[in-house]
Design a protein around this motif. Sequence first.
Motif, PDB file in Angstrom:
ATOM      1  N   GLN A 110       0.958  -1.276  -0.014  1.00 30.88           N
ATOM      2  CA  GLN A 110      -0.051   0.007   0.051  1.00 30.88           C
ATOM      3  C   GLN A 110       0.852   1.236  -0.020  1.00 30.88           C
ATOM      4  OE1 GLN A 110      -3.514   0.271   2.659  1.00 30.88           O
ATOM      5  NE2 GLN A 110      -2.852   2.198   3.248  1.00 30.88           N
ATOM      6  N   THR A 111       1.950   1.087   0.468  1.00 26.71           N
ATOM      7  CA  THR A 111       3.024   2.489   0.824  1.00 26.71           C
ATOM      8  C   THR A 111       4.370   2.120   0.375  1.00 26.71           C
ATOM      9  OG1 THR A 111       3.446   1.514   2.968  1.00 26.71           O
ATOM     10  CG2 THR A 111       1.416   2.981   2.799  1.00 26.71           C
ATOM     11  N   HIS A 112       4.779   1.074  -0.038  1.00 26.16           N
ATOM     12  CA  HIS A 112       6.132   0.963  -0.441  1.00 26.16           C
ATOM     13  C   HIS A 112       6.563   1.784  -1.735  1.00 26.16           C
ATOM     14  CE1 HIS A 112       9.961  -1.286  -0.467  1.00 26.16           C
ATOM     15  NE2 HIS A 112       9.635  -1.279  -1.938  1.00 26.16           N
ATOM     16  N   ALA A 113       7.691   2.208  -1.734  1.00 24.86           N
ATOM     17  CA  ALA A 113       8.036   3.120  -2.823  1.00 24.86           C
ATOM     18  C   ALA A 113       8.662   2.199  -3.852  1.00 24.86           C
ATOM     19  CB  ALA A 113       9.157   4.243  -2.247  1.00 24.86           C
ATOM     20  N   PRO A 116       9.076   3.506  -9.945  1.00 26.08           N
ATOM     21  CA  PRO A 116       7.789   4.029 -11.054  1.00 26.08           C
ATOM     22  C   PRO A 116       8.051   3.156 -12.099  1.00 26.08           C
ATOM     23  CG  PRO A 116       8.772   5.776  -9.837  1.00 26.08           C
ATOM     24  CD  PRO A 116       9.620   4.867  -9.492  1.00 26.08           C
ATOM     25  N   ALA A 136      -6.067   3.447  -2.322  1.00 25.35           N
ATOM     26  CA  ALA A 136      -4.317   3.862  -2.286  1.00 25.35           C
ATOM     27  C   ALA A 136      -3.614   2.849  -2.669  1.00 25.35           C
ATOM     28  CB  ALA A 136      -4.137   4.362  -0.736  1.00 25.35           C
ATOM     29  N   ALA A 137      -3.877   1.498  -2.249  1.00 28.57           N
ATOM     30  CA  ALA A 137      -2.796   0.296  -2.455  1.00 28.57           C
ATOM     31  C   ALA A 137      -2.954   0.032  -3.941  1.00 28.57           C
ATOM     32  CB  ALA A 137      -3.403  -0.989  -1.508  1.00 28.57           C
ATOM     33  N   ASN A 140      -1.003   2.897  -5.604  1.00 29.00           N
ATOM     34  CA  ASN A 140       0.433   2.641  -5.518  1.00 29.00           C
ATOM     35  C   ASN A 140       1.006   1.524  -6.509  1.00 29.00           C
ATOM     36  OD1 ASN A 140       2.962   3.279  -4.244  1.00 29.00           O
ATOM     37  ND2 ASN A 140       2.669   1.365  -2.914  1.00 29.00           N
ATOM     38  N   ARG A 143       1.078   2.961  -9.894  1.00 24.29           N
ATOM     39  CA  ARG A 143       2.269   3.733 -10.224  1.00 24.29           C
ATOM     40  C   ARG A 143       3.602   2.765 -10.589  1.00 24.29           C
ATOM     41  NH1 ARG A 143      -0.543   6.968  -6.330  1.00 24.29           N
ATOM     42  NH2 ARG A 143       0.564   5.823  -4.622  1.00 24.29           N
TER      43      ARG A 143
END
Length: 283
Positions: A110-113, A116, A136-137, A140, A143
């Motif tokens: 959900q949040t890991h960078a 891209p 949001a997950a 992400n 992206r």
Amino acid sequence: MNAYPQTNSDQSTLWNGTGGRAWVVNQTLLDHMFQPFEPILLDALPAGDGHRRVLDVGCGTGATTLAMAQRLGGQGECVGADISAPMLDVARERAARLGVAASFVQADAQTHAFAPASFDHIASRFGVMFFDDPVAAFANLRRAARPGATMRVIAWRSQAENAFMTTGERAAAPLLPDLPVRHPGAPGQFAFADRQRVAAILAQAGWSGTDIRPIDVPCELPEPDLVDYIGWLGSVGQRLLTVDETTRARVIQTVRAAFAPFVHGDTARFTAACWQIDAQAPD
């Protein structure tokens, strides 16, 4: 397979603690039970020449990641992501033992960078229903997907359609009255039961070409493994880790009897009622 507290921090605590340990201990049982889903995921891998990069979300102990990496061979790379360090330790050991070119990262998808636009395909077997913010997950993950990338994930349909998965907690409830209560739509095994809700989540997250179709997948496990299934997995198994031996034995005996309709000789069989969810990242 669980009805647990419902934030991503709770999920991290669970899967890095007793929940992750349960899956590690029962890796062979679970790999066998859920193996029929591997061909469904493999069929969606991008074809063609050139290097292809695949992300396996909620990879656990690595069975699906390894299967996809083996299918891609030298023409691709498969990265498994999971929130559970204990399960990833097993996944890495399996990859090294088999000589499979798969890599693993401990990450909350959900949040890991993620880098891209770095993946040609995203896959998951039962790994996407636990986000506290699924829009949001999936945004992400979009992206992280290259333009035109594909996605195939498998999620459970409703608990009413999956009697095997809920037999244990129904049978154990009179003996374990403090079992967690499932809430419709909350993060957990059946969070994606509502097809329209899933379609809306993907649309809001920016995915296109969504196709959500029901699949009914025959699964089985050896009858003797039912005791380990009951004693370790799901909300009943987790609760049994905290009770005395007398209560544990009584619950296992009661729940095992409730599974009798699924037992045929030396095998327990059930049909997993799931969604096959396909989507594409916009070009």
